[in-house]
Design a protein around this motif. Structure first.
Motif, PDB file in Angstrom:
ATOM      1  N   TYR A 143       1.148  -1.484   0.120  1.00  0.00           N
ATOM      2  CA  TYR A 143       0.376  -0.060  -0.189  1.00  0.00           C
ATOM      3  C   TYR A 143       0.966   1.310  -0.302  1.00  0.00           C
ATOM      4  O   TYR A 143       1.149   1.352   0.921  1.00  0.00           O
ATOM      5  N   ASN A 144       0.873   2.292  -0.960  1.00  0.00           N
ATOM      6  CA  ASN A 144       1.114   3.610  -1.773  1.00  0.00           C
ATOM      7  C   ASN A 144       3.264   3.195  -0.746  1.00  0.00           C
ATOM      8  O   ASN A 144       3.592   3.911  -0.733  1.00  0.00           O
ATOM      9  N   ARG A 145       3.371   2.150  -1.231  1.00  0.00           N
ATOM     10  CA  ARG A 145       4.711   2.043  -1.348  1.00  0.00           C
ATOM     11  C   ARG A 145       5.538   1.596  -2.732  1.00  0.00           C
ATOM     12  O   ARG A 145       6.036   2.095  -3.748  1.00  0.00           O
ATOM     13  N   ASN A 146       5.406   0.102  -3.131  1.00  0.00           N
ATOM     14  CA  ASN A 146       6.249  -0.536  -3.865  1.00  0.00           C
ATOM     15  C   ASN A 146       5.380  -2.201  -4.495  1.00  0.00           C
ATOM     16  O   ASN A 146       4.617  -2.318  -4.193  1.00  0.00           O
ATOM     17  N   ILE A 147       6.152  -2.074  -5.971  1.00  0.00           N
ATOM     18  CA  ILE A 147       6.099  -3.210  -6.038  1.00  0.00           C
ATOM     19  C   ILE A 147       6.501  -4.919  -5.598  1.00  0.00           C
ATOM     20  O   ILE A 147       7.035  -4.707  -5.421  1.00  0.00           O
ATOM     21  N   LYS A 148       5.108  -5.800  -4.806  1.00  0.00           N
ATOM     22  CA  LYS A 148       4.970  -7.023  -4.022  1.00  0.00           C
ATOM     23  C   LYS A 148       5.568  -8.056  -4.458  1.00  0.00           C
ATOM     24  O   LYS A 148       6.795  -8.930  -4.907  1.00  0.00           O
ATOM     25  N   GLY A 149       4.561  -8.561  -5.731  1.00  0.00           N
ATOM     26  CA  GLY A 149       5.342  -9.390  -7.011  1.00  0.00           C
ATOM     27  C   GLY A 149       4.182  -9.702  -8.103  1.00  0.00           C
ATOM     28  O   GLY A 149       3.390  -8.640  -8.560  1.00  0.00           O
ATOM     29  N   PHE A 150       4.135 -10.730  -8.542  1.00  0.00           N
ATOM     30  CA  PHE A 150       3.650 -10.711  -9.893  1.00  0.00           C
ATOM     31  C   PHE A 150       3.283 -11.725 -10.407  1.00  0.00           C
ATOM     32  O   PHE A 150       3.832 -13.433 -10.138  1.00  0.00           O
ATOM     33  N   GLN A 151       2.357 -12.149 -10.858  1.00  0.00           N
ATOM     34  CA  GLN A 151       1.472 -13.713 -11.527  1.00  0.00           C
ATOM     35  C   GLN A 151       1.471 -13.405 -12.978  1.00  0.00           C
ATOM     36  O   GLN A 151       0.789 -12.476 -13.114  1.00  0.00           O
ATOM     37  N   PHE A 152       1.676 -14.414 -13.855  1.00  0.00           N
ATOM     38  CA  PHE A 152       1.046 -14.333 -16.083  1.00  0.00           C
ATOM     39  C   PHE A 152       0.396 -15.597 -15.048  1.00  0.00           C
ATOM     40  O   PHE A 152       0.206 -16.987 -15.231  1.00  0.00           O
ATOM     41  N   ARG A 153      -0.347 -15.319 -16.434  1.00  0.00           N
ATOM     42  CA  ARG A 153      -1.597 -16.421 -16.306  1.00  0.00           C
ATOM     43  C   ARG A 153      -1.076 -16.990 -18.167  1.00  0.00           C
ATOM     44  O   ARG A 153      -1.359 -15.635 -18.948  1.00  0.00           O
ATOM     45  N   TYR A 154      -0.761 -18.378 -18.471  1.00  0.00           N
ATOM     46  CA  TYR A 154      -0.302 -18.172 -19.427  1.00  0.00           C
ATOM     47  C   TYR A 154      -1.674 -19.038 -19.856  1.00  0.00           C
ATOM     48  O   TYR A 154      -1.583 -20.399 -19.439  1.00  0.00           O
ATOM     49  N   GLY A 155      -1.776 -18.855 -21.073  1.00  0.00           N
ATOM     50  CA  GLY A 155      -3.351 -19.324 -21.417  1.00  0.00           C
ATOM     51  C   GLY A 155      -4.694 -19.352 -20.675  1.00  0.00           C
ATOM     52  O   GLY A 155      -4.740 -18.504 -19.352  1.00  0.00           O
ATOM     53  N   PHE A 156      -4.476 -21.040 -19.571  1.00  0.00           N
ATOM     54  CA  PHE A 156      -6.004 -21.265 -18.913  1.00  0.00           C
ATOM     55  C   PHE A 156      -4.562 -21.424 -17.223  1.00  0.00           C
ATOM     56  O   PHE A 156      -5.439 -21.089 -16.532  1.00  0.00           O
ATOM     57  N   VAL A 157      -3.708 -21.546 -17.515  1.00  0.00           N
ATOM     58  CA  VAL A 157      -2.726 -21.199 -16.316  1.00  0.00           C
ATOM     59  C   VAL A 157      -2.737 -20.749 -15.763  1.00  0.00           C
ATOM     60  O   VAL A 157      -1.400 -19.707 -16.593  1.00  0.00           O
ATOM     61  N   TRP A 158      -2.414 -20.786 -14.396  1.00  0.00           N
ATOM     62  CA  TRP A 158      -1.608 -19.158 -13.270  1.00  0.00           C
ATOM     63  C   TRP A 158      -0.178 -19.545 -13.127  1.00  0.00           C
ATOM     64  O   TRP A 158      -0.065 -21.036 -12.675  1.00  0.00           O
ATOM     65  N   SER A 159       0.573 -19.286 -13.570  1.00  0.00           N
ATOM     66  CA  SER A 159       2.170 -19.367 -13.092  1.00  0.00           C
ATOM     67  C   SER A 159       2.106 -19.033 -11.215  1.00  0.00           C
ATOM     68  O   SER A 159       1.123 -18.549 -10.912  1.00  0.00           O
ATOM     69  N   PRO A 160       3.532 -19.820 -11.387  1.00  0.00           N
ATOM     70  CA  PRO A 160       3.770 -19.596  -9.591  1.00  0.00           C
ATOM     71  C   PRO A 160       4.290 -17.902  -9.574  1.00  0.00           C
ATOM     72  O   PRO A 160       4.139 -17.571 -10.210  1.00  0.00           O
ATOM     73  N   VAL A 161       3.433 -17.802  -7.772  1.00  0.00           N
ATOM     74  CA  VAL A 161       3.723 -16.030  -7.873  1.00  0.00           C
ATOM     75  C   VAL A 161       5.337 -15.036  -7.452  1.00  0.00           C
ATOM     76  O   VAL A 161       5.545 -16.372  -6.379  1.00  0.00           O
ATOM     77  N   ALA A 162       5.738 -14.486  -8.251  1.00  0.00           N
ATOM     78  CA  ALA A 162       6.814 -14.158  -8.113  1.00  0.00           C
ATOM     79  C   ALA A 162       7.062 -13.693  -7.178  1.00  0.00           C
ATOM     80  O   ALA A 162       6.411 -12.126  -7.455  1.00  0.00           O
TER      81      ALA A 162
END
Length: 167
Positions: free
Chosen positions: A54-73
């Protein structure tokens, strides 16, 4: 005869260099402290999630490829900001700002839509493929409590592996 063979080999090598380059790499930006991460998958990216402290910085990413979500980075913190891509829509640019942590990130699509998350302060960066037909395939970087660096890999997606149609 030897001259013709050498000439043919040199001509083939010159033509190989003249072929368009469909893969490119945007080197990581940021402090590069912490554990490495990579967000990858099969096929085309169809959605993105980004978590922000909150009001600070980026904590994590996740991409969905097709219908499958990647693990969270990185890390999940609260509700993510999310962008679901339309059929045929691709990520063609990543911009943002960084200091010790990644402060802001914007994923921009070939249809002009974007997902903007974070607080706008720090050093600016802008990543995009060297070939205008390429798209974002995966990201990598480092995290230490939050995302400390991000790099991007761009390439063409083989239509055989474009699993957005559910086949």
């Amino acid at each position: 005869m030897l001259f013709v063979t050498v000439f043919a080999v040199l001509a083939a090598l010159a033509m190989a260099d003249a072929q368009p380059q469909y893969y490119s790499f945007s080197p990581p930006v940021g402090s590069a402290v912490g554990s490495p991460y990579s967000v990858t998958g099969d096929g085309r990216i169809t959605a993105i999630r980004v978590w922000e402290a909150y009001n600070r910085n980026i904590k994590g990413f996740q991409f969905r490829y097709g219908f499958v979500w990647s693990p969270v980075a990185g890390y999940q913190s609260g509700r993510p900001q999310e962008l679901e891509l339309f059929d045929g829509e691709t990520i063609v640019q990543i911009s943002g700002k960084y200091a010790y942590f990644l402060q802001t990130v914007a994923f921009v699509t070939n249809r002009g839509r974007s997902l903007f998350v974070g607080q706008p302060h720090g050093y600016s960066f802008n990543m995009y493929p060297t070939n205008n037909q390429a798209e974002l395939r995966f990201i990598n970087g480092r995290s230490h409590g939050s995302i400390t660096s991000i790099g991007a890999h761009w390439a063409l997606v083989d239509p055989v592996f474009n699993n957005t149609t559910g086949h």
